[in-house]
Design a protein around this motif. Structure first.
Motif, PDB file in Angstrom:
ATOM      1  N   GLN A   1     -40.297  29.021   7.876  1.00  0.00           N
ATOM      2  CA  GLN A   1     -40.990  29.053   9.160  1.00  0.00           C
ATOM      3  C   GLN A   1     -42.488  29.287   8.959  1.00  0.00           C
ATOM      4  O   GLN A   1     -43.319  28.641   9.610  1.00  0.00           O
TER       5      GLN A   1
ATOM      6  N   GLU B   1     -44.051  26.055   7.704  1.00  0.00           N
ATOM      7  CA  GLU B   1     -44.149  25.068   8.788  1.00  0.00           C
ATOM      8  C   GLU B   1     -45.275  25.446   9.754  1.00  0.00           C
ATOM      9  O   GLU B   1     -46.029  24.571  10.203  1.00  0.00           O
TER      10      GLU B   1
ATOM     11  N   THR C   1     -46.291  21.512  11.261  1.00  0.00           N
ATOM     12  CA  THR C   1     -45.278  20.467  11.417  1.00  0.00           C
ATOM     13  C   THR C   1     -43.948  20.970  10.884  1.00  0.00           C
ATOM     14  O   THR C   1     -43.891  21.881  10.048  1.00  0.00           O
ATOM     15  N   GLU C   2     -42.861  20.393  11.391  1.00  0.00           N
ATOM     16  CA  GLU C   2     -41.537  20.750  10.897  1.00  0.00           C
ATOM     17  C   GLU C   2     -41.266  20.019   9.592  1.00  0.00           C
ATOM     18  O   GLU C   2     -41.578  18.828   9.455  1.00  0.00           O
ATOM     19  N   LEU C   3     -40.665  20.743   8.663  1.00  0.00           N
ATOM     20  CA  LEU C   3     -40.370  20.180   7.352  1.00  0.00           C
ATOM     21  C   LEU C   3     -38.903  19.801   7.191  1.00  0.00           C
ATOM     22  O   LEU C   3     -38.566  19.046   6.271  1.00  0.00           O
TER      23      LEU C   3
ATOM     24  N   GLY D   1     -41.677  16.539   5.551  1.00  0.00           N
ATOM     25  CA  GLY D   1     -41.142  17.259   4.397  1.00  0.00           C
ATOM     26  C   GLY D   1     -41.040  16.393   3.171  1.00  0.00           C
ATOM     27  O   GLY D   1     -41.317  16.835   2.046  1.00  0.00           O
TER      28      GLY D   1
END
Length: 301
Positions: free
Chosen positions: A44, A47, A52-54, A68
């Motif tokens: 978390q 990220e 950005t979300e991985l 990712g």
């Protein structure tokens, strides 16, 4: 802008790579030795840092997002570079400690010192100290010693260097003054210049040439071979010296080897390694170089 900054920690990168490879925070936790909760917090934080979300989260596990997938090889490269840097520093620490080398004077004067600049230039990172004497109250034990004696020694690593072939040498004028040198027995009318630490040479010479029990007319003992060589050149007597130490004088004619008289001694010059010294790549490099240079030196002599 967030992507231009450093990641929260190397731990975050390791956690990210473990999760990307294993697809599970639980499995990754075991690999990186953290709790599952700590792994989730590291992901978390990374990220949030990157903005950005991985990972895509599903009942089947975690799968890297497009971001990712893009980020993964850079994280791998960063970790690899840091590991390489750590290994390099560890190697430097192992190499960086000075190596203490103690040796008989003649080995330095007639062999090592003129060759050592080549080694120093090739290995500037290896610090070699040529004496184990520090002060009147402190003596450091040498890591390596170049000694003359009856090797090898069972209690320490030993490498023969040179010096077993010993020759009778004298100045031409000295031999002429004493009526020449027609046979081996003529040595008995000479003054023998003898190193006090190598008294076996006379017994070995007389045994090799059928003169057992013979004695020289006079014996003068010295503590340094360099002085013996100079005394022989000055015509003060004859000397029994390892051929490699008098190669220059024999080549120039300052000394001669009457009748080619010589013998193979049971003693020689040896390199010994202190079994208590920390073994390092630097020490092994120096030992290998010394042995190779000694082989060439004896062959030339």
């Amino acid at each position: 802008m967030a992507g231009r900054n450093l990641p929260p920690s190397t731990t975050a990168l390791r956690v990210f790579l473990a999760v990307a490879r294993l697809g599970s925070t639980a499995k990754a936790a075991g690999e990186v030795h953290l709790t599952q909760s700590a792994v989730s917090k590291q992901i978390q934080a990374l990220e949030d840092h990157l903005g950005t979300e991985l990972f895509e989260r599903s009942p089947a596990g975690l799968k890297p997002t497009e971001a990712g997938t893009i980020y993964r090889p850079y994280a791998e490269a960063a970790i690899e570079q840091m590991e390489r840097g750590a290994r390099r520093l560890a190697e430097r620490a192992a190499i960086g400690r000075p190596i203490r080398l103690h040796m008989i004077a003649i080995a330095g004067e007639r062999w090592l010192m003129e060759r050592f600049p080549e080694f120093a230039q090739a290995h500037p990172e290896i610090d070699v100290q040529f004496t184990n004497f520090v002060s009147e109250n402190e003596i450091e034990e040498a890591d390596l010693e170049i000694v003359h004696g009856f090797g090898p020694w069972q209690d320490r690593e030993s490498h023969y260097l040179f010096g077993r072939r010993v020759a009778l040498v004298a100045a031409p004028a000295a031999l002429e003054r004493l009526g020449g040198f027609a046979r081996a027995a003529d040595i008995q009318k000479m003054t023998l210049l003898q190193h006090f630490q190598m008294p076996t040479f006379w017994a070995e010479f007389t045994e090799a040439h059928g003169l057992r029990g013979a004695v020289p007319a006079h014996t003068v003992r010295y503590g340094y071979y360099s002085v013996i060589i100079r005394a022989a050149v000055a015509g003060l007597g004859v000397a029994l010296a390892p051929r490699c130490y008098v190669a220059e004088e024999l080549a120039s004619g300052a000394l001669v080897n009457p009748l080619g008289l010589d013998f193979d001694s049971a003693t020689g010059c040896w390199l010994t390694v202190n079994s208590q010294s920390e073994r390092s790549p630097a020490l092994d490099t120096l030992v290998a170089w010394l042995c190779e240079e000694a082989r060439r030196f004896e062959a030339a002599g």
